[in-house]
Design an enzyme around this catalytic site. Structure first.
Site, PDB file in Angstrom:
ATOM      1  CD  GLU A 106      -2.381   5.255   7.029  1.00  0.00           C
ATOM      2  OE1 GLU A 106      -2.421   5.297   5.785  1.00  0.00           O
ATOM      3  OE2 GLU A 106      -1.457   4.697   7.649  1.00  0.00           O
ATOM      4  CD  GLU A 124      -3.098  -2.952   7.566  1.00  0.00           C
ATOM      5  OE1 GLU A 124      -1.957  -3.051   7.116  1.00  0.00           O
ATOM      6  OE2 GLU A 124      -3.858  -2.023   7.281  1.00  0.00           O
ATOM      7  CG  ASN A 163      -1.635   1.244   1.487  1.00  0.00           C
ATOM      8  OD1 ASN A 163      -1.758   2.068   0.588  1.00  0.00           O
ATOM      9  ND2 ASN A 163      -2.146   1.415   2.707  1.00  0.00           N
ATOM     10  CD1 TRP A 164       3.373   0.892  -2.870  1.00  0.00           C
ATOM     11  CD2 TRP A 164       3.399   2.025  -4.800  1.00  0.00           C
ATOM     12  NE1 TRP A 164       4.000   0.103  -3.805  1.00  0.00           N
ATOM     13  CE2 TRP A 164       4.030   0.779  -5.007  1.00  0.00           C
ATOM     14  CE3 TRP A 164       3.296   2.899  -5.884  1.00  0.00           C
ATOM     15  CZ2 TRP A 164       4.562   0.389  -6.241  1.00  0.00           C
ATOM     16  CZ3 TRP A 164       3.823   2.517  -7.107  1.00  0.00           C
ATOM     17  CH2 TRP A 164       4.451   1.275  -7.281  1.00  0.00           C
ATOM     18  CE  LYS A 165       0.449   3.275   4.778  1.00  0.00           C
ATOM     19  NZ  LYS A 165       0.477   3.371   6.204  1.00  0.00           N
ATOM     20  CB  SER A 176       6.006  -2.090  11.725  1.00  0.00           C
ATOM     21  OG  SER A 176       5.568  -0.755  11.962  1.00  0.00           O
ATOM     22  CG  HIS A 195      -5.408   1.551   5.518  1.00  0.00           C
ATOM     23  ND1 HIS A 195      -4.879   2.558   6.300  1.00  0.00           N
ATOM     24  CD2 HIS A 195      -4.403   0.666   5.310  1.00  0.00           C
ATOM     25  CE1 HIS A 195      -3.609   2.278   6.543  1.00  0.00           C
ATOM     26  NE2 HIS A 195      -3.296   1.134   5.953  1.00  0.00           N
ATOM     27  N   GLY A 244       3.092  -1.187   4.229  1.00  0.00           N
ATOM     28  CA  GLY A 244       3.114   0.238   3.939  1.00  0.00           C
ATOM     29  C   GLY A 244       4.532   0.698   3.626  1.00  0.00           C
ATOM     30  N   GLY A 245       5.230   1.212   4.641  1.00  0.00           N
ATOM     31  CA  GLY A 245       6.556   1.799   4.455  1.00  0.00           C
ATOM     32  C   GLY A 245       7.526   0.919   3.674  1.00  0.00           C
ATOM     33  N   GLY A 268       3.000   1.868  10.719  1.00  0.00           N
ATOM     34  CA  GLY A 268       3.908   3.003  10.526  1.00  0.00           C
ATOM     35  C   GLY A 268       4.672   3.391  11.776  1.00  0.00           C
TER      36      GLY A 268
HETATM   37  C1  PEP Z   1      -0.366  -0.130   6.246  1.00  0.00           C
HETATM   38  O1  PEP Z   1      -0.491   1.083   6.108  1.00  0.00           O
HETATM   39  O2  PEP Z   1      -1.243  -0.890   5.825  1.00  0.00           O
HETATM   40  C2  PEP Z   1       0.845  -0.601   6.904  1.00  0.00           C
HETATM   41  C3  PEP Z   1       0.870  -1.836   7.316  1.00  0.00           C
HETATM   42  O3  PEP Z   1       1.867   0.304   7.055  1.00  0.00           O
HETATM   43  P1  PEP Z   1       3.338  -0.025   7.628  1.00  0.00           P
HETATM   44  O4  PEP Z   1       3.806  -1.287   6.948  1.00  0.00           O
HETATM   45  O5  PEP Z   1       4.147   1.161   7.250  1.00  0.00           O
HETATM   46  O6  PEP Z   1       3.180  -0.206   9.096  1.00  0.00           O
END
Ligand code: PEP
Length: 251
Positions: free
Chosen positions: A96, A165, A10-12, A211, A94, A232-233, A171
């Site tokens: 966010e 999640e 997920n590149w956000k 993470s 999600h 994500g990251g 994040g």
């Molecule tokens: C996400 O936003 O779905 C996520 C898991 O982010 P991160 O891997 O950065 O924690």
């Protein structure tokens, strides 16, 4: 049942168009066999990224959608528009969107139903906030967010993915331990068995997100109920994303 792992990035709201295309090409070139890999770039780069991964096994995904087919919904994007660009999976719920953008559960539920009804793969994100975990409400929160899905509508387990999640892990660099992830995933599968049935629950894939990195992915994905990851990251660099995807490939 042996469930094929599914690792999605997920590149956000990140990357330029050029970075998005380069990243997509690198992921497409390096994606191993035996595990499903997907990437969800920002809406505006879907077309270019779709062309960059065309002909590869990498699935194109969208981070959000609106549930109506067309009409006066300024700024929104329909499922039909996303299908036109080759999108195969869409995220709903999600954290966010739930907690930063304040999307209500009713809207999340409508989006989820629409994605499934239109034949795409739904990746429905669920998970508790830190204060909810501390108050022993993890299972209650997950249950409520799974209740956004109607068992009478969602009949094909191949097109339903749950992404567990924990909000406190997204994040933050604070990953759930293998045991914490497995405990939540096992609960989620049991609850799906109760709401649907045992064979449906056995086939549904449950991703872990929060993470996940190349160095913790293998341990998490070795858990019996962890069927991949939502990243994500670490999805913003081809090497780290592919390191996680490889950790999900059968040995
Ligand atoms: C996400 O936003 O779905 C996520 C898991 O982010 P991160 O891997 O950065 O924690």
């Amino acid at each position: 049942m042996a469930r094929r792992k599914f690792v999605a990035g997920n590149w956000k709201m990140n990357t330029t168009k050029a970075q998005a295309v380069d990243l997509a090409k690198a992921v497409a070139a390096g994606a191993p066999a035996g595990v499903e890999a997907g990437i969800a770039p920002p809406f505006v780069y879907l077309d270019a990224v779709g062309q960059a991964v065309a002909g590869s096994s990498v699935l194109l995904g969208a981070q959000d959608v609106y549930f109506e087919n067309d009409g006066a919904f300024t700024g929104e994007i329909s499922i039909g528009m996303l299908k036109d660009l080759g999108v195969r999976f869409i995220l709903t719920g999600h954290s966010e969107r739930r907690h930063v953008i304040k999307e209500p559960a009713e809207l999340v539920a409508k989006k989820a139903s629409a994605v499934y009804s239109k034949g795409l793969i739904l990746v429905h994100c669920i998970g508790e906030k830190l204060e909810e975990r501390d108050a022993n409400k993890t299972f209650e929160v997950c249950q409520k967010q799974i209740d956004e899905l109607d068992p009478a509508l969602f009949t094909d387990p191949a097109r339903l993915v749950i992404a567990y999640e924990p909000v406190w892990a997204i994040g933050t660099g604070r990953t759930a331990s293998d045991a914490q992830a497995q405990e939540a995933h096992a609960f989620i599968r049991q609850y799906i068995a109760k709401r649907w049935n045992a064979s449906f629950a056995d086939a549904v894939r449950i991703q872990y997100g929060g993470s996940m990195k190349p160095d913790n992915a293998a341990g998490l994905m070795a858990q019996p109920d962890v069927d991949g990851g939502l990243i994500g990251g670490a999805a913003l660099k081809a090497d780290s994303f592919l390191g996680i995807v490889r950790a999900g490939a059968p040995s």
